[in-house]
Design an enzyme around this catalytic site. Structure first.
Site, PDB file in Angstrom:
ATOM      1  CD  GLU A 179      -2.955  -1.100   2.316  1.00 39.61           C
ATOM      2  OE1 GLU A 179      -2.863  -0.217   3.186  1.00 39.61           O
ATOM      3  OE2 GLU A 179      -3.907  -1.889   2.264  1.00 39.61           O
ATOM      4  CD  GLU A 358      -3.793  -5.784   4.058  1.00 42.46           C
ATOM      5  OE1 GLU A 358      -4.587  -4.916   4.477  1.00 42.46           O
ATOM      6  OE2 GLU A 358      -2.557  -5.657   4.111  1.00 42.46           O
TER       7      GLU A 358
HETATM    8  C1  FCB Z   1      -4.518  -1.980   5.487  1.00 42.26           C
HETATM    9  C2  FCB Z   1      -3.156  -2.360   6.023  1.00 42.26           C
HETATM   10  C3  FCB Z   1      -3.175  -3.339   7.145  1.00 42.26           C
HETATM   11  C4  FCB Z   1      -4.337  -3.101   8.080  1.00 42.26           C
HETATM   12  C5  FCB Z   1      -5.626  -2.967   7.320  1.00 42.26           C
HETATM   13  C6  FCB Z   1      -6.842  -2.746   8.184  1.00 42.26           C
HETATM   14  O1  FCB Z   1      -4.469  -0.697   4.967  1.00 42.26           O
HETATM   15  O2  FCB Z   1      -2.350  -2.897   4.999  1.00 42.26           O
HETATM   16  O3  FCB Z   1      -1.940  -3.303   7.791  1.00 42.26           O
HETATM   17  O4  FCB Z   1      -4.074  -2.018   8.875  1.00 42.26           O
HETATM   18  O5  FCB Z   1      -5.543  -1.919   6.411  1.00 42.26           O
END
Ligand code: FCB
Length: 457
Positions: A179, A358
């Site tokens: 990210e 994620e």
């Molecule tokens: C993302 C991050 C991770 C976590 C989630 C909720 O942006 O990569 O580390 O904090 O959000």
């Protein structure tokens, strides 16, 4: 628990559509779970420094102990195994293996990841490594101003090559950055994340150095490993609140800054012209050859998806409708954006295979009599898996899904106040308890696999 009603149709869609080698996993990151912040020669990171600044973290907590995963990794791999996970995504803490971010390697730090990889191998779980999940060695921040300086680019490439050389033959993939939008925008423009600055021009320069670091790392790693290489981007697709020209324009800019600003240089070797225009004097300084460096062929693209952006130019802004509710982060639950967005990415960029690296929700979980009845999380995951199945049915090549997160953990500037885990963590005792969602995910994976197993004869 309404597990059955949620999962049957999803299972059907998924088992018909997913890639034969689709991997089910969970994700974590080093700073959020490891603890042992200065043990066995580890150097400090910018999150240690950030936590030490008063007022930065909601509950004034820090990452010194976190989930104590450094000492409890065996138990945690056991939890993954109990769920039947195929894959685990975690990050290497740069300052654990190279305390100053340059110069000497810390063998004791590498030994921790050796033990973790060996434990995963014994458990039959495929490791997916991320090299940079926001914990820059504090020494690099002090010495160079961290990502503000181009000097960090070759240092990151050295670190990447060393990790790849040592672990490349034992892991399923390596991602360079997690990210970069968050690192640049939240760290340098909005000051929510380390190092906590508020300067848009600096943020954009940082984003450019991050992109260069990504490219330089891929190039350096190709020389020492055959393992699939990629990057992990957070995409929050922008929707115009109303059919107004101003909303549409603002949504286009938001999309440009979050999605195209990173996708275009990586996959096309250029920054989007409308965003360069929009940034004006805040656009980064780009030198000859930078874009060629960034534009490296990749083997996979990791997408982190949580919510959408609802863009309104009215005063006061029109709030997101939230028909499916909001998570404990205040993020709107809007799974259909996942389908649309994946389809768009594959049409516009023809990217390599995608992993959902994620997806998950923070929920106000309560541990009552040893149980967490987090039906909201089950529903969230189920709806997103359906959205994923639809994208796959429309031709998007997705190879895995990682729930964020395996454990409740340190949620950055929110400290320990937000719970994203499949496992509840009691931070006083470090006891882990499987939430209902963990049991649901386990049963879901089992059912999925049994549908997949070819019938004999
Ligand atoms: C993302 C991050 C991770 C976590 C989630 C909720 O942006 O990569 O580390 O904090 O959000």
């Amino acid at each position: 628990m309404k597990i059955e009603t949620y999962s049957n149709s999803t299972l059907l869609e998924l088992s018909q559509n997913l890639h034969p080698d689709f991997q089910w996993g969970a994700a974590t990151s080093a700073a959020q779970i490891e603890g042992a912040y200065d043990e066995d020669g580890k150097g400090l990171s910018i999150w240690d420094s950030f936590c030490a600044e008063p007022g930065r973290i909601t509950d004034a907590s820090d990452i010194r102990v976190a989930c104590d995963h450094y000492h409890r990794y065996r138990e945690d791999v056991g939890l993954m195994q109990g769920l039947g996970l195929d894959a685990y995504r975690f990050s290497v803490a740069w300052a654990r293996v190279q305390p100053l971010g340059r110069g000497a390697w810390n063998e004791a730090g590498f030994a921790f990841y050796d033990r973790l990889l060996e434990t995963l191998r014994e458990a039959g779980i495929r490791p997916h490594v991320t090299l940079y999940h926001w914990d820059l060695p504090a020494a690099l921040q002090e010495e160079f101003g961290g990502w503000e300086s181009r000097a960090v680019v070759p240092l990151f490439a050295d670190y990447a090559a060393e990790v790849a050389r040592r672990f490349g033959d034992r892991v399923a993939s390596i991602a360079t950055l997690n990210e970069p939008w968050c690192v640049a925008t939240l760290g340098y423009e909005i000051a929510q994340f380390a190092p906590g600055k508020k300067d848009r021009a600096l943020a954009m320069q940082v984003s450019h150095h991050l992109m260069m670091a990504h490219g330089a790392a891929v190039k350096a790693m190709r020389k020492v490993t055959q393992v699939p290489l990629g990057v992990v981007l957070n995409h929050t697709p922008a929707f115009a609140a109303e059919a107004l020209e101003s909303d549409r324009k603002a949504a286009r800019i938001d999309d440009g800054l979050n999605v195209r600003w990173y996708m275009d240089p990586i996959f096309r070797g250029q920054y989007p012209a409308d965003i360069l225009d929009h940034l004006g004097a805040d656009a980064p300084k780009v030198e000859d050859g930078d874009l060629d460096l960034i534009h490296q062929p990749l083997d996979f693209l990791g997408i982190n998806f949580y919510t959408r952006s609802f863009i309104s130019t009215q005063t006061p802004p029109k709030p997101a409708p939230g028909k499916q509710g909001f998570t404990d982060m205040g993020w709107e639950i809007y799974p259909e954006a996942l389908t649309q967005h994946l389809v768009r990415l594959s049409r516009e960029y023809a990217p390599p295979p995608i992993f959902i690296t994620e997806n998950g929700m923070a929920n106000a979980d309560k541990l009552v009599d040893g149980r967490v009845a987090d039906v909201e999380r089950i529903q969230y995951v189920n709806e997103h898996l359906k959205a994923l199945a639809r994208a796959v049915a429309l031709g998007v090549d997705v190879r895995g899904y990682f729930y964020w997160s395996l454990l409740d953990n340190f949620e950055w500037n929110s400290g320990y106040t937000k719970r994203f885990g499949l496992f509840h963590v009691n931070y006083a005792t470090q006891e882990r308890v499987a939430k209902d969602s963990a049991l649901w995910y386990r049963d879901f994976i089992t059912a999925f696999k049994s549908r997949r197993t070819p019938k004999a004869g």
